[in-house]
Design an enzyme around this catalytic site. Structure first.
Site, PDB file in Angstrom:
ATOM      1  CG  HIS A  32      -2.231  -4.369  -5.139  1.00 47.98           C
ATOM      2  ND1 HIS A  32      -3.391  -4.091  -4.443  1.00 47.98           N
ATOM      3  CD2 HIS A  32      -2.287  -5.688  -5.430  1.00 47.98           C
ATOM      4  CE1 HIS A  32      -4.109  -5.200  -4.330  1.00 47.98           C
ATOM      5  NE2 HIS A  32      -3.461  -6.185  -4.933  1.00 47.98           N
ATOM      6  CG  HIS A  34      -0.748 -10.504  -3.611  1.00 45.30           C
ATOM      7  ND1 HIS A  34      -1.533 -10.618  -2.488  1.00 45.30           N
ATOM      8  CD2 HIS A  34      -1.421  -9.667  -4.450  1.00 45.30           C
ATOM      9  CE1 HIS A  34      -2.634  -9.893  -2.638  1.00 45.30           C
ATOM     10  NE2 HIS A  34      -2.591  -9.306  -3.836  1.00 45.30           N
ATOM     11  CG  ASP A 156      -3.340 -10.440   2.475  1.00 43.22           C
ATOM     12  OD1 ASP A 156      -2.597 -11.380   2.806  1.00 43.22           O
ATOM     13  OD2 ASP A 156      -3.985 -10.426   1.404  1.00 43.22           O
ATOM     14  N   GLY A 187      -8.072 -12.308  -0.979  1.00 42.85           N
ATOM     15  CA  GLY A 187      -8.851 -13.528  -1.191  1.00 42.85           C
ATOM     16  C   GLY A 187     -10.200 -13.239  -1.828  1.00 42.85           C
ATOM     17  CD  GLU A 218      -9.619  -8.606  -7.403  1.00 38.37           C
ATOM     18  OE1 GLU A 218      -9.781  -8.985  -6.232  1.00 38.37           O
ATOM     19  OE2 GLU A 218      -8.695  -9.033  -8.133  1.00 38.37           O
TER      20      GLU A 218
HETATM   21  N1  ADE Z   1      -4.611 -12.394  -3.645  1.00 40.52           N
HETATM   22  C1  ADE Z   1      -3.750 -12.387  -4.632  1.00 40.52           C
HETATM   23  N2  ADE Z   1      -4.232 -11.763  -5.701  1.00 40.52           N
HETATM   24  C2  ADE Z   1      -5.467 -11.359  -5.371  1.00 40.52           C
HETATM   25  C3  ADE Z   1      -6.487 -10.674  -6.034  1.00 40.52           C
HETATM   26  N3  ADE Z   1      -6.350 -10.240  -7.291  1.00 40.52           N
HETATM   27  N4  ADE Z   1      -7.631 -10.455  -5.390  1.00 40.52           N
HETATM   28  C4  ADE Z   1      -7.795 -10.877  -4.137  1.00 40.52           C
HETATM   29  N5  ADE Z   1      -6.868 -11.530  -3.461  1.00 40.52           N
HETATM   30  C5  ADE Z   1      -5.718 -11.769  -4.067  1.00 40.52           C
HETATM   31 ZN    ZN Z   2      -4.005  -8.194  -4.863  1.00 38.96          ZN
END
Ligand code: ADE
Ligand code: ZN
Length: 359
Positions: A32, A34, A156, A187, A218
């Site tokens: 995980h 980005h 994504d 997002g 989250e």
């Molecule tokens: N894109 C990058 N980091 C993120 C996160 N922590 N939560 C949601 N989207 C994201």
């Molecule tokens: Zn993320």
């Protein structure tokens, strides 16, 4: 067995040293992280200068940018994130970003990375999709050839922009032979951003053999996870830590063996949990939830993958067995071919045996 929080003096320092070297030496998988959120200030400045893009704080160089990387809210975080995304315009920018990030991962002995990338963020800014995909492929090829690190991609969709779902899927399918393995959702997360409009796109992605790895649980709690489980058939869930607000949901994740990608420093930086030591990772493990440790947007959260392991050692008193167990979980939960999984798990065991006198 000793661990990092046992006793004091030379013994615990020795054990910390040996845990640090185990963490560094273990060949690892990162599930995980980005692309846009992995651009360190030095690389961001280089990319921004090339395209004349203004980055917050950049007039004061690396230090100024580093300060801008410290934000107070998810909204501020997104601003920096979008500015970083805007530095990527032509094929060589994508290629250099992938390769630069790969160098940082390879230095941590990461051998396999499932990297999230948001293609439509770039396409709506006018980036040519063919150039973008060619740049990603070139960076990935160089990373494998020169650094021995393999990239798989998760393309994504931004949860608040579900209309971009179909084109995201189309790009994911187009780039399948360049290593796209899954569709994600990222997002902002909240009651106003249901994944109902994305259900059809994910159904088609499944039919095409792509996996589903959405963020959920989250910034929003159990209702978001419930909807994600019911509508997106996730193979894993990004974060998911707020499942603990609903014991039945937690038990369901454990029973169904749906792993979470847990990113503790991200959760602290974005205010999901108050501090690293208060992170509920140990409760998730105690509840039998499968999980791996990941870094999300490491320079934006002042961390790296190895730093996440070190912080867990110090916050939760992990010893070498626990470090190895979590590192192995990332391999088991990954989308690597089975024979490669077995090889990487065996390599982890032999490094751990050499380092920590493990059986
Ligand atoms: N894109 C990058 N980091 C993120 C996160 N922590 N939560 C949601 N989207 C994201
Ligand atoms: Zn993320």
């Amino acid at each position: 067995m000793s661990n990092a929080t046992d006793g004091d003096g030379a013994d615990s320092l020795d054990s910390l040293d040996s845990l640090n070297s185990l963490i560094m030496a273990l060949p690892k998988a990162e599930l995980h992280v980005h692309l846009e959120g992995s651009i360190v200030p030095e690389l961001a400045l280089k990319l921004a200068a090339r395209r004349g893009v203004a980055l917050p704080g950049a007039e004061r160089g690396v230090e100024g940018l580093r300060e801008a990387y410290r934000f107070a809210s998810f909204r501020d975080f997104l601003k920096v994130y979008i500015a970083l995304s805007n530095t990527l315009q032509q094929a060589e920018d994508f290629s250099d970003a992938v390769f630069g990030i790969a160098e940082g991962l390879a230095a941590q002995q990461v051998r396999w990375v499932e990297m999230t990338f948001t293609p439509m963020t770039h396409v709506v800014q006018g980036v040519d999709p063919d150039a973008m995909l060619a740049g990603l492929a070139d960076g990935r090829r160089r990373a494998l050839e020169q650094l021995g690190i393999e990239f798989a991609w998760v393309f994504d969709v931004v949860r608040s922009l579900p209309e971009q779902g179909p084109q995201t899927l189309e790009l994911a399918l187009r780039a399948r032979d360049q290593g796209v393995v899954a569709l994600g959702v990222g997002g902002p997360e909240g009651p106003q951003w249901s994944v109902v409009p994305l259900a059809g796109v994910f159904e088609r992605a499944h039919a095409e053999g792509l996996k589903s790895v959405p963020h959920a649980g989250e910034q929003h709690g159990p209702p978001s996870l419930r909807e994600t489980l019911d509508l997106l058939a996730p193979a894993r869930i990004g974060h998911g830590v707020r499942c603990l607000e609903d014991p039945e949901l937690t038990a369901e994740l454990a029973d169904r063996g749906i792993p979470l990608e847990v990113c503790p420093s991200s959760n602290v930086a974005l205010g999901v949990v108050p501090s690293f030591t208060a992170h509920p990772l140990p409760q998730l493990l105690a509840a039998g939830v499968e999980l791996s440790l990941a870094s999300d947007d490491p320079p934006l959260f002042g961390t790296t993958l190895t730093e996440e392991y070190r912080r867990c050692v110090s916050a939760f008193g992990w010893g070498p067995e626990q470090v190895l167990k979590i590192a192995a979980a990332a391999v088991r939960h990954s989308f690597m071919p089975e024979d490669r999984k077995r090889a990487l798990l065996a390599a982890q065991r032999s490094v751990a045996q050499a380092h920590a006198s493990l059986p």
